[in-house]
Design a protein around this motif. Structure first.
Motif, mmCIF file in Angstrom:
data_model
loop_
_atom_site.group_PDB
_atom_site.id
_atom_site.type_symbol
_atom_site.label_atom_id
_atom_site.label_comp_id
_atom_site.label_asym_id
_atom_site.label_seq_id
_atom_site.Cartn_x
_atom_site.Cartn_y
_atom_site.Cartn_z
ATOM 1 N N THR A 273 -6.273 -0.386 5.236
ATOM 2 C CA THR A 273 -5.660 0.002 6.510
ATOM 3 C C THR A 273 -4.287 -0.638 6.660
ATOM 4 O O THR A 273 -3.387 -0.066 7.269
ATOM 5 N N CYS A 274 -4.139 -1.833 6.090
ATOM 6 C CA CYS A 274 -2.878 -2.551 6.191
ATOM 7 C C CYS A 274 -2.737 -3.496 5.008
ATOM 8 O O CYS A 274 -3.705 -3.777 4.293
ATOM 9 N N ALA B 242 12.405 -9.639 4.603
ATOM 10 C CA ALA B 242 12.528 -10.375 3.343
ATOM 11 C C ALA B 242 12.058 -9.539 2.161
ATOM 12 O O ALA B 242 12.520 -9.730 1.023
ATOM 13 N N MET B 243 11.161 -8.595 2.422
ATOM 14 C CA MET B 243 10.647 -7.707 1.370
ATOM 15 C C MET B 243 11.484 -6.443 1.239
ATOM 16 O O MET B 243 11.207 -5.610 0.373
ATOM 17 N N GLY B 244 12.447 -6.279 2.131
ATOM 18 C CA GLY B 244 13.239 -5.054 2.126
ATOM 19 C C GLY B 244 12.420 -3.851 2.533
ATOM 20 O O GLY B 244 12.653 -2.733 2.076
ATOM 21 N N ALA B 245 11.462 -4.080 3.429
ATOM 22 C CA ALA B 245 10.536 -3.016 3.841
ATOM 23 C C ALA B 245 10.631 -2.765 5.340
ATOM 24 O O ALA B 245 11.079 -3.615 6.109
ATOM 25 N N ASN C 239 0.826 -1.210 0.000
ATOM 26 C CA ASN C 239 0.000 0.000 0.000
ATOM 27 C C ASN C 239 0.859 1.259 0.000
ATOM 28 O O ASN C 239 0.550 2.229 -0.691
ATOM 29 N N ASN C 240 1.919 1.238 0.801
ATOM 30 C CA ASN C 240 2.871 2.339 0.855
ATOM 31 C C ASN C 240 4.255 1.779 0.562
ATOM 32 O O ASN C 240 4.767 0.962 1.333
ATOM 33 N N GLU C 241 4.830 2.186 -0.534
ATOM 34 C CA GLU C 241 6.109 1.627 -0.970
ATOM 35 C C GLU C 241 7.154 1.711 0.139
ATOM 36 O O GLU C 241 7.345 2.750 0.766
ATOM 37 N N GLY C 242 7.813 0.584 0.374
ATOM 38 C CA GLY C 242 8.877 0.547 1.367
ATOM 39 C C GLY C 242 8.417 0.280 2.783
ATOM 40 O O GLY C 242 9.244 0.162 3.695
ATOM 41 N N THR C 243 7.091 0.148 2.992
ATOM 42 C CA THR C 243 6.565 -0.097 4.345
ATOM 43 C C THR C 243 5.547 -1.223 4.304
ATOM 44 O O THR C 243 4.585 -1.174 3.534
#
Length: 307
Positions: free
Chosen positions: A118-119, A93-96, A54-58
């Motif tokens: 929401t998530c 593992a996702m680099g987030a 939903n939010n790149e990097g998070t």
């Protein structure tokens, strides 16, 4: 993927106090991001490629806090727990970055929180059921977790057969609530597990039915309640994503498979379910043991005085 059976485990006074103090934090409050900190530095070697979030990097994870040992506030007000360690491994593992969104269980188990964006994932000690699977995508199971019965010591309960005429506490919208209602028990519902345990400890209810990982975890040091028996319902817990998000669930399954194969899942389970104390208590005990080793014995002190 083979899954392990959780073992009933005693909760320490500090964790139980944290549960009681934060029990009013669940239920109907608005979704809120809370600081989380993993207790296990477990990593997996998987190539997930680019995973859309939903939010790149998070990686945003919905979780109903408090629900020890899966997710609860430690003494510093940081969210820790079994699910948090797994969520952090997935995020790594996702680099987030991991962001935990405190969400009422109704919004999680109904799929509403996921559908609303929401998530990205819901990780909250949630049992996989046919009804829930119609509203969201589940990962492969990551833990076996039957129901259990806990009762007040003064209630003279030795089995489920003794519940007639007694009031049984359950958490709203859980499989424990469904089981109690289907079996015709007199039920009192609570919005989260913290309030459920408070209700049992204070005498509002005579017994409680919920997942064994929760009730067994909290029974050991209670002066007024005890764990009675396991109820073999064959439940398994899963991680969920929105119904159309096949890519994300496939990525989660890759991480869970590698966690199991590498022994990482066992390491996380050992920390939260099999040690006999909370991680905080184990750290305190280790520090006390280290300090005791550094202190001179009476004999050593006497020898030093003679010299």
């Amino acid at each position: 993927m083979p899954m392990h059976k959780t073992a009933a485990k005693a909760v320490g006074a500090s964790a139980l106090a944290a549960l009681v103090l934060t029990a009013c934090g669940g239920g109907d409050e608005a979704d809120e991001s809370v600081e989380a900190e993993p207790q296990n530095e477990v990593t997996v070697d998987v190539d997930l490629g680019e995973v859309e979030l939903n939010n790149e990097g998070t990686l945003q994870v919905c979780s109903d806090v408090p629900y020890p040992p899966f997710e609860y506030f430690d003494e510093e007000g940081t969210v820790v727990g079994f699910d948090i360690d797994i969520a952090q491994t997935i995020a790594d593992a996702m680099g987030a970055e991991l962001e935990v969104v405190q969400t009422g269980f109704e919004g999680i188990q109904s799929g509403v929180a996921l559908d609303a964006g929401t998530c990205d994932l819901a990780i909250s000690g949630m049992t996989i059921t046919e009804e829930r699977a119609g509203n969201m995508l589940f990962s492969e199971p990551y833990l076996d977790d039957n129901l259990g019965l806990m009762a007040a010591t003064e209630a003279d309960v030795t089995s489920l057969d003794d519940l007639e005429g007694l009031t049984v506490g359950v958490q709203t919208e859980t499989t424990g609530a469904t089981y109690a209602e289907e079996n015709g028990y007199e039920v009192r519902e609570y919005t989260d597990s913290g309030l459920l345990i408070q209700g049992l400890e204070s005498g509002q209810v005579d017994a409680a039915i919920g997942n064994i990982s929760i009730l067994g975890y909290q029974a050991g040091e209670s002066d007024t309640a005890e764990f009675i028996e396991e109820i073999d319902t064959g439940e398994q817990l899963g991680i969920a994503a929105a119904s159309e998000n096949d890519q994300l669930i496939e990525a989660v399954n890759e991480v869970l498979t590698e966690l199991e194969a590498s022994g990482g899942m066992q390491e996380i389970e050992d920390r939260w379910f099999r040690e006999g104390d909370t991680p905080e208590e184990l750290d305190e005990e280790a520090a006390e043991d280290e300090a005791a080793e550094e202190e001179p014995t009476e004999e050593e002190s006497a020898d030093e005085g003679e010299n």
